[in-house]
Design a protein around this motif. Structure first.
Motif, mmCIF file in Angstrom:
data_model
loop_
_atom_site.group_PDB
_atom_site.id
_atom_site.type_symbol
_atom_site.label_atom_id
_atom_site.label_comp_id
_atom_site.label_asym_id
_atom_site.label_seq_id
_atom_site.Cartn_x
_atom_site.Cartn_y
_atom_site.Cartn_z
ATOM 1 N N VAL A 92 0.802 -1.142 0.027
ATOM 2 C CA VAL A 92 -0.087 -0.020 0.021
ATOM 3 C C VAL A 92 0.742 1.283 0.000
ATOM 4 C CG1 VAL A 92 -1.846 1.488 1.255
ATOM 5 C CG2 VAL A 92 -1.951 -1.314 0.992
ATOM 6 N N GLY A 93 0.641 2.214 -0.660
ATOM 7 C CA GLY A 93 1.534 3.320 -1.082
ATOM 8 C C GLY A 93 2.596 3.406 -2.167
ATOM 9 N N THR A 94 2.726 1.812 -2.490
ATOM 10 C CA THR A 94 3.660 1.855 -3.555
ATOM 11 C C THR A 94 3.187 1.959 -4.990
ATOM 12 O OG1 THR A 94 3.490 -0.843 -3.764
ATOM 13 C CG2 THR A 94 4.955 0.368 -2.041
ATOM 14 N N LYS A 97 -0.792 2.963 -8.660
ATOM 15 C CA LYS A 97 -0.316 3.106 -7.088
ATOM 16 C C LYS A 97 -1.502 2.452 -6.028
ATOM 17 C CE LYS A 97 0.850 6.835 -3.675
ATOM 18 N NZ LYS A 97 1.009 8.394 -3.496
ATOM 19 N N SER A 151 -3.735 1.561 -2.940
ATOM 20 C CA SER A 151 -4.466 2.362 -2.051
ATOM 21 C C SER A 151 -5.128 1.471 -1.050
ATOM 22 C CB SER A 151 -5.571 3.123 -2.624
ATOM 23 O OG SER A 151 -6.565 2.332 -3.444
#
Length: 460
Positions: free
Chosen positions: A396-398, A441, A443
């Motif tokens: 998450v966030g990558t 991306k 989430s």
């Protein structure tokens, strides 16, 4: 009377075999339909890995055969009855004995005879049109030299990701496995033919191939020489990596004993090799591995995982495990559980052992209760879910590189694809993104699925 419905049971190799048979039939003038009720011919491509899979296919054939005898179709050629055939691993495993329980079966075709299906159907249909004597069931189960080279036809049109069969058969003789009986000895296709098939797929829009074999990393070890210390399989990977327009290469299923330094090193050198490996462990206990006739130790398995992670730090691993193999004590099971804790598999297929007639382990019986096997299965699933969720949440966030493969089942405007680690990722998109390589991306995450938004297109 040329409408054919093919129902496939079992593994990816069976799916690939069915696709090739379907395309061979199309080339012969047959029409492939998606609804069995519209079909004049129904073929069941069967699996023998577990008795349950065979029973499911036999039950299906039972249900089809009465309707075949009683239900007539009327067209320009007059009344026609439906033809029913069984092909693949169960046909090879049970052989003519299937006709004892299914005497009205029209066709029985083994694993080295898929390419003969069109000519057999031609003969059956000719007799129904009054052009020849009514034959007894056609049975074709013999070995045939070069049969591994016949599974190369693909359904027309673009497929973003495609299977490519590179070999047939298995020589490993694991105690629980029926595959050597159903698929025969290992037989490899020539490298040049595989490369040419892949080039044709890429020209039609394929961007990812998955190489298929019973023990895929033993490809060609008897047919082709090593070159500069590289096995035939690594030579094949290098040739495929040179194909312009092919972005990703996967393979399944390998065997831990087939991994040598040249294959580990290929993950350092060949960026098109995806950072995902299905590596069947089967057990974490050396005692059980020996009883299973698996020629490696737990220590060797863990060393291999470490070597592959050193070569590709973002490597993802899935595995196969059997719980309740005869002789597996609670201590043996705890060793398997601790292997899960140590490796932290991203995905696993966990099977409860059942006796398979015709395998070396058949004589051992099935001494462990179903309740105990079920409990062990659930314990491993709990560990797997925890580790899989942790891996997904870490993303998450990558931004993940995703090949857009298809519409998702989540509703309008949602598509899906996979990253190099074989993780399913869903995101808003439209048809124009199909077949493109995009950055997504992330989430949110669940145990099985990542969600996100496309940030940019990387390749198209």
């Amino acid at each position: 009377m040329n409408r054919v419905y093919i129902k496939t049971y079992g593994c990816q190799m069976n799916e690939r075999d069915s696709e090739a048979v379907a395309e061979m039939l199309r080339a012969r003038g047959y029409s492939i339909v998606d609804d069995e009720h519209e079909a004049d011919v129904i073929l069941l491509n069967t699996c023998s890995v577990r008795d349950q899979a065979e029973q499911k296919a036999i039950g299906k054939a039972y249900r089809l055969l009465p309707s075949r005898k009683n239900r007539l179709r009327t067209d320009a050629d007059g009344g026609k009855r439906r033809i029913v055939g069984i092909m693949g691993c169960m046909a090879q495993n049970r052989g003519r004995a299937l006709l004892d329980s299914l005497p009205d079966l029209d066709l029985l075709v083994g694993t080295q005879k898929f390419h003969r299906v069109p000519e057999h159907l031609d003969k059956l249909l000719a007799t129904l049109r009054g052009l020849g004597p009514r034959p007894s069931s056609i049975v074709d189960l013999d070995e045939e030299a070069g049969s591994q080279n016949t599974i190369r036809a693909h359904t027309p049109g673009r497929k973003v990701s495609a299977f490519v069969s590179i070999m047939q058969g298995c020589d490993m003789r694991c105690a629980y496995c029926i595959v050597p009986k159903t698929r025969g000895h290992e037989r490899a296709r020539p490298i040049d033919e595989i490369v040419e098939e892949t080039r044709e797929l890429v020209a039609a829009g394929t961007r990812e191939v998955t190489l298929l074999g019973q023990i895929v990393n033993r490809y060609g070890i008897r047919e082709f020489p090593a070159v500069d210390g590289k096995s035939p399989f690594v030579q094949l990977l290098e040739k495929l990596s040179e194909i312009e327009g092919l972005w990703r290469i996967r393979f399944t299923s390998p065997h831990p004993s087939g991994f040598r330094e040249d294959l580990v090193d290929a993950y350092r050198r060949l960026p098109k090799l995806c950072s995902y490996i299905h590596l069947p462990a089967q057990s974490g206990s050396d005692k059980i591995l020996k009883a299973m006739r698996r020629p490696y130790s737990r220590e060797r398995f863990v060393e291999l995982v470490r070597a592959l992670r050193a070569a590709r730090p973002d490597m993802y691993f899935s595995t196969d495990v059997i719980v309740g193999f005869p002789g597996e004590t609670r201590e043996d099971f705890e060793l398997t559980r601790s292997l899960f804790d140590e490796v932290k598999f991203d995905m696993a297929y966990i099977f409860r052992y059942s006796v398979r007639a015709g395998t070396p382990a058949e004589a051992l019986g099935d001494p462990i209760s179903e309740a105990e096997k079920d409990a062990r299965n659930k314990e491993l699933l709990a560990v797997l879910e925890k580790d899989s969720l942790a891996r997904n949440e870490s993303l998450v966030g990558t931004e993940q590189e995703v090949l857009v493969e298809s519409r998702a089942k989540r509703g309008e405007g949602i598509f899906e694809g996979r990253n190099g680690g074989n993780r399913k990722i869903v995101f808003p998109a439209d048809e124009s993104f199909l077949g493109k390589l995009v950055s997504v991306k992330i989430s949110s995450a669940t145990v099985t699925t990542l969600s996100g938004e496309i940030t940019r297109v990387l390749a198209e």
